[in-house]
Enzyme design. Structure first.
Site, PDB file in Angstrom:
ATOM      1  N   HIS A  86      29.111 -33.665  17.439  1.00 20.94           N
ATOM      2  CA  HIS A  86      30.060 -34.076  16.384  1.00 20.94           C
ATOM      3  C   HIS A  86      31.237 -34.881  16.914  1.00 20.94           C
ATOM      4  O   HIS A  86      32.296 -34.944  16.287  1.00 20.94           O
ATOM      5  CB  HIS A  86      30.566 -32.845  15.617  1.00 20.94           C
ATOM      6  CG  HIS A  86      30.689 -33.067  14.138  1.00 20.94           C
ATOM      7  ND1 HIS A  86      31.893 -33.221  13.503  1.00 20.94           N
ATOM      8  CD2 HIS A  86      29.743 -33.155  13.178  1.00 20.94           C
ATOM      9  CE1 HIS A  86      31.705 -33.394  12.206  1.00 20.94           C
ATOM     10  NE2 HIS A  86      30.404 -33.358  11.975  1.00 20.94           N
TER      11      HIS A  86
ATOM     12  N   GLU B 131      25.979 -42.271  13.115  1.00 22.03           N
ATOM     13  CA  GLU B 131      26.453 -42.023  11.760  1.00 22.03           C
ATOM     14  C   GLU B 131      27.778 -42.711  11.468  1.00 22.03           C
ATOM     15  O   GLU B 131      28.110 -42.950  10.304  1.00 22.03           O
ATOM     16  CB  GLU B 131      26.585 -40.523  11.502  1.00 22.03           C
ATOM     17  CG  GLU B 131      27.676 -39.836  12.293  1.00 22.03           C
ATOM     18  CD  GLU B 131      27.654 -38.330  12.117  1.00 22.03           C
ATOM     19  OE1 GLU B 131      28.499 -37.813  11.367  1.00 22.03           O
ATOM     20  OE2 GLU B 131      26.779 -37.689  12.722  1.00 22.03           O
TER      21      GLU B 131
ATOM     22  N   ASP C 263      24.309 -30.865  17.512  1.00 22.06           N
ATOM     23  CA  ASP C 263      25.295 -31.884  17.149  1.00 22.06           C
ATOM     24  C   ASP C 263      26.618 -31.605  17.859  1.00 22.06           C
ATOM     25  O   ASP C 263      27.260 -30.583  17.626  1.00 22.06           O
ATOM     26  CB  ASP C 263      25.494 -31.879  15.634  1.00 22.06           C
ATOM     27  CG  ASP C 263      26.281 -33.077  15.139  1.00 22.06           C
ATOM     28  OD1 ASP C 263      26.773 -33.862  15.980  1.00 22.06           O
ATOM     29  OD2 ASP C 263      26.388 -33.242  13.914  1.00 22.06           O
TER      30      ASP C 263
ATOM     31  N   HIS D  27      21.017 -40.623   9.107  1.00 20.59           N
ATOM     32  CA  HIS D  27      22.009 -39.585   8.827  1.00 20.59           C
ATOM     33  C   HIS D  27      22.116 -39.427   7.318  1.00 20.59           C
ATOM     34  O   HIS D  27      22.227 -40.405   6.587  1.00 20.59           O
ATOM     35  CB  HIS D  27      23.350 -40.035   9.423  1.00 20.59           C
ATOM     36  CG  HIS D  27      24.474 -39.084   9.235  1.00 20.59           C
ATOM     37  ND1 HIS D  27      25.471 -39.287   8.314  1.00 20.59           N
ATOM     38  CD2 HIS D  27      24.785 -37.925   9.873  1.00 20.59           C
ATOM     39  CE1 HIS D  27      26.359 -38.313   8.398  1.00 20.59           C
ATOM     40  NE2 HIS D  27      25.965 -37.467   9.327  1.00 20.59           N
TER      41      HIS D  27
ATOM     42  N   GLU E 214      23.207 -34.878  19.400  1.00 16.31           N
ATOM     43  CA  GLU E 214      23.758 -35.892  18.494  1.00 16.31           C
ATOM     44  C   GLU E 214      25.235 -36.135  18.751  1.00 16.31           C
ATOM     45  O   GLU E 214      25.999 -35.191  18.964  1.00 16.31           O
ATOM     46  CB  GLU E 214      23.551 -35.429  17.050  1.00 16.31           C
ATOM     47  CG  GLU E 214      24.146 -36.363  16.004  1.00 16.31           C
ATOM     48  CD  GLU E 214      23.791 -35.934  14.600  1.00 16.31           C
ATOM     49  OE1 GLU E 214      24.591 -36.223  13.692  1.00 16.31           O
ATOM     50  OE2 GLU E 214      22.724 -35.323  14.402  1.00 16.31           O
TER      51      GLU E 214
END
Length: 381
Positions: free
Chosen positions: A185, A235, A183, A284, A209
């Site tokens: 982020h 997400e 991730d 998510h 991700e």
């Protein structure tokens, strides 16, 4: 049947639960929340109650249309998350009225068990190999980890090398059959993302991700074209309209959050759109048991679901964890990395209302960290 009340509960660690009651005694539960803005979402639910109280709870699609389009100002994470929790609770009621799990109302199951994964380590990754070993011992076959801590505009050689070392350590523990999701982020600029995903290729992540923040979604096509690693995102996208251009960019995995993106109703439509682009679904869900139950109901009726996130033992879960508010935790039991298809009516779980009410007496005021770089400027969390 008519809706008589909507009641929200802020419970640790950072969740908001919703209970919808009816005049025939059938109750539905949902999880409307934006992490760090739970009080605001609860206020939005209270405003939606003005429309819902006194109406038929089984008119789910009509309610969804009115809640999302019945006002001049629309959209955004607060409203779509409030709608999401209401939508989950209405589907819960519908399943209980018909004595069937929601996935049967969505066309029936397309699989018998669903692969799941959860997190290792924290926001600023340290020893991740031991975390991966613990997850294997718990029966999981896939994990997700943060790629980096806080980053500046361009990642340094040291930061990139440390990322590669951490991912390599987890890959060694998980082996060739294990899934390792990395991730970013949204902490990474497009330029750094292109370099970092290319260097990660020998380690064969299951997916990378959210390589960039959603405001930079126009750069996803260039990032996808840079690498053979599957790119996942979604997400922080809240509707099928948000996903429209992103699905065409070349991503491999769509990750709508059923507590943010309009609930079961909207995420089912996003899944169908994704299928038309050859894109898999991996909803998510770093949230509570109601959100996970809703995700699983959608997963079991969705052909293009890849894997399901769950928050069991995630580093955010301080003061409460995934199984603390359900009467029968075995519904989320993990065997060989999978959760069995739920067969109970509605969302397939029974909420321990007394535990919820006790926890709500404490409540929470969880907030996202505000990170700073060494020069004092703000960093993406």
């Amino acid at each position: 049947m008519r809706i008589t009340s909507l009641e929200t509960f802020l419970v640790p660690p950072r969740w908001c639960f919703l209970k919808i009651e009816t005049d025939e005694g059938v109750v539905g539960w949902g999880e409307p929340v934006v992490e760090g803005r739970a009080h605001t979402v609860a206020a939005a639910v209270d405003e939606l109650a003005d429309h819902l109280v006194g109406t038929d709870p089984l008119r789910i699609e009509d309610h969804w249309q009115v809640m999302t389009k019945g006002a001049f100002y629309r959209g955004g994470p607060i409203l779509s998350s409030a709608v999401a929790g209401v939508d989950q609770a209405l589907w819960d009621i519908a399943g209980k009225v018909r004595d069937a799990p929601v996935h049967e109302l969505l066309g029936g199951p397309v699989r018998d068990r669903q692969r799941v994964y959860t997190w290792i380590a924290g926001d600023e990754p340290g020893e991740v190999a031991e975390g991966a070993r613990e997850r294997l011992e718990q029966g999981l076959t896939a994990v997700k980890m943060n790629a980096t801590g806080r980053l500046g505009q361009l990642a340094t050689v040291r930061e990139i090398d440390e990322m590669l070392q951490r991912v390599a350590a987890v890959r060694e523990v998980m082996g060739d059959d294990g899934g390792v999701a990395v991730d970013f982020h949204g902490r990474v600029t497009p330029a750094s993302a292109r370099e970092m995903v290319r260097l990660l290729e020998p380690l064969r992540p299951m997916f990378v991700e959210e390589p960039v923040v959603p405001e930079l979604s126009a750069d996803l096509a260039r990032i996808c074209a840079t690498t053979t690693i599957p790119i996942a995102t979604g997400e922080r996208l809240y509707s099928r309209w948000d996903f429209r251009e992103v699905l065409a960019s070349g991503i491999a995995v769509a990750q709508p959050d059923l507590s943010h993106a309009g609930g079961i109703s909207e995420c089912r439509r996003i899944a169908a759109m994704a299928e038309a682009y050859g894109v898999a679904m991996a909803p998510h869900c770093p949230l509570g048991p109601i959100a996970l139950a809703a995700c699983l109901q959608l997963d079991f009726a969705t052909p293009n679901t890849l894997i399901q996130e769950m928050s069991w033992g995630i580093h955010y879960n301080v003061g409460g964890d995934l199984l603390d508010y359900v009467v029968d935790p075995s519904v989320f039991a993990i065997t060989d990395g999978h959760v069995e298809r739920p067969t109970g009516p509605g969302l397939g779980i029974e909420i321990d209302e007394s535990a919820v009410r006790r926890a709500a007496e404490t409540g929470h005021r969880w907030r996202s960290p505000a990170w700073r770089l060494p020069d004092g400027s703000l960093a993406e969390w």
